[in-house]
Enzyme design. Structure first.
Site, PDB file in Angstrom:
ATOM      1  N   ASP A 173      -0.074  -6.229   7.552  1.00 38.01           N
ATOM      2  CA  ASP A 173       1.061  -5.765   8.351  1.00 38.01           C
ATOM      3  C   ASP A 173       2.140  -6.854   8.368  1.00 38.01           C
ATOM      4  O   ASP A 173       1.876  -7.983   8.770  1.00 38.01           O
ATOM      5  CB  ASP A 173       0.583  -5.477   9.778  1.00 38.01           C
ATOM      6  CG  ASP A 173       1.605  -4.702  10.593  1.00 38.01           C
ATOM      7  OD1 ASP A 173       2.811  -4.879  10.338  1.00 38.01           O
ATOM      8  OD2 ASP A 173       1.202  -3.946  11.477  1.00 38.01           O
ATOM      9  N   GLU A 224      -5.205   1.405  -1.521  1.00 36.98           N
ATOM     10  CA  GLU A 224      -4.374   2.572  -1.218  1.00 36.98           C
ATOM     11  C   GLU A 224      -2.904   2.179  -1.108  1.00 36.98           C
ATOM     12  O   GLU A 224      -2.019   2.873  -1.618  1.00 36.98           O
ATOM     13  CB  GLU A 224      -4.837   3.226   0.084  1.00 36.98           C
ATOM     14  CG  GLU A 224      -4.073   4.510   0.392  1.00 36.98           C
ATOM     15  CD  GLU A 224      -4.507   5.154   1.685  1.00 36.98           C
ATOM     16  OE1 GLU A 224      -4.326   4.518   2.727  1.00 36.98           O
ATOM     17  OE2 GLU A 224      -5.015   6.282   1.640  1.00 36.98           O
ATOM     18  N   CYS A 266      -4.954  -8.030   1.603  1.00 38.02           N
ATOM     19  CA  CYS A 266      -4.161  -7.103   0.805  1.00 38.02           C
ATOM     20  C   CYS A 266      -3.206  -6.288   1.669  1.00 38.02           C
ATOM     21  O   CYS A 266      -3.642  -5.583   2.577  1.00 38.02           O
ATOM     22  CB  CYS A 266      -5.084  -6.157   0.037  1.00 38.02           C
ATOM     23  SG  CYS A 266      -6.205  -6.990  -1.113  1.00 38.02           S
TER      24      CYS A 266
END
Length: 290
Positions: A188, A264, A185
């Site tokens: 980077d 998040e 998810c």
């Protein structure tokens, strides 16, 4: 080191120590004390500890509710009932099946836990402070459930988090075909071309995902960077062990719905009005040996 930095570090350490107090055991950790820069070099040593092989991994300490003690006898004298030479090992009743690689602050883990109450899920994160946060939150949620089982919707005994660099050591943790789902998810993006080798998806790493993922299992990916989505699709499609899951099936998958809303990074993208790009890939059966 500036005085301000030293003060912040001291406040963080004092806060973490306070969580060890008996009256604080059920308090959820405050995320502001566990913030850490988003980027970590996967090629650095990071002073990690990891099992030599999956059989050396002590899962029981992470899932105590699923732990069992196996007692054995070594050279025991049954006639004289000399049972002094006994040994015991602690194992878990079932293997871990779902891995969230680069789990961040664990939003996906906490959301999936009640949806898979009989399945063990593991979050794997390379950043030290972020890993500590997830571990503390799991501990707190478990404690809350023990104190008020009727009001807590789930006991969170089926999730855990460990600090790990999966780009180096993924096969050290899992046996062949052990996992049913892998989540990647908002990895980077490593925008610079010279940094592409550090991306979590590559032809080489896809071979490791294929090794630990059982046939029929799925790798779930989501990103807010369209070019990275194209990169992941390209590298999974060229790998013989994976086929992209059709759009209709993706939209009906409950895990995709959770993945879009509960991490998040996903919430941050939502607040900023950004787009989320999802792609899923199914592990196919290996061809028979000639």
């Amino acid at each position: 080191m500036s005085a301000e930095t030293s003060s912040k570090r001291q406040k963080r350490e004092d806060y973490k120590k306070s969580l060890n107090k008996v009256d604080q055991n059920a308090s959820l950790p405050k995320k502001k004390f566990y913030r850490q820069r988003a980027h970590a070099n996967p090629f650095s040593d990071h002073f990690l500890t990891y099992p030599k092989s999956p059989s050396d991994m002590d899962w029981a300490t992470h899932y105590p509710a699923f732990a069992v003690v196996n007692r054995g006898l070594e050279n025991a004298d049954y006639e004289s009932h000399d049972l002094g030479n006994t040994s015991s090992t602690t194992t878990i009743t079932q293997p871990v099946e779902i891995a969230d690689i680069g789990c961040g602050f664990g939003g996906l883990l906490f959301a999936l836990a009640p949806k898979f109450p009989n399945t063990l899920l593991i979050g794997m994160e390379i950043r030290t402070s972020v890993t500590e946060y997830v571990i503390e939150k799991i501990r707190a949620l478990r404690t809350q459930h023990l104190s008020s089982p009727l009001t807590t919707p789930h006991n969170y005994q089926n999730i855990a988090c460990i600090r790990a660099n999966t780009m180096k050591f993924l096969p050290n943790f899992f046996t062949k075909h052990q996992l049913s789902k892998i989540f990647l998810c908002f990895p980077d993006p490593h925008f610079k071309q010279r940094k592409h080798k550090a991306r979590i998806v590559s032809y080489t790493l896809n071979s490791e995902y294929a090794y630990v993922l059982r046939p029929g299992g799925i790798v779930y990916t989501i990103t807010d960077v369209e070019d990275l989505r194209g990169w992941m699709v390209e590298h999974f499609e060229k790998h013989p062990s994976f086929r992209q899951v059709g759009e209709e099936e993706v939209e009906e998958d409950e895990c995709v719905k959770v993945m879009r809303t509960e991490t998040e990074e996903g919430k941050k993208v939502e607040r900023n009005g950004g787009k989320k790009f999802v792609a899923c890939f199914r592990r196919v059966e290996d061809p028979p040996w000639p």
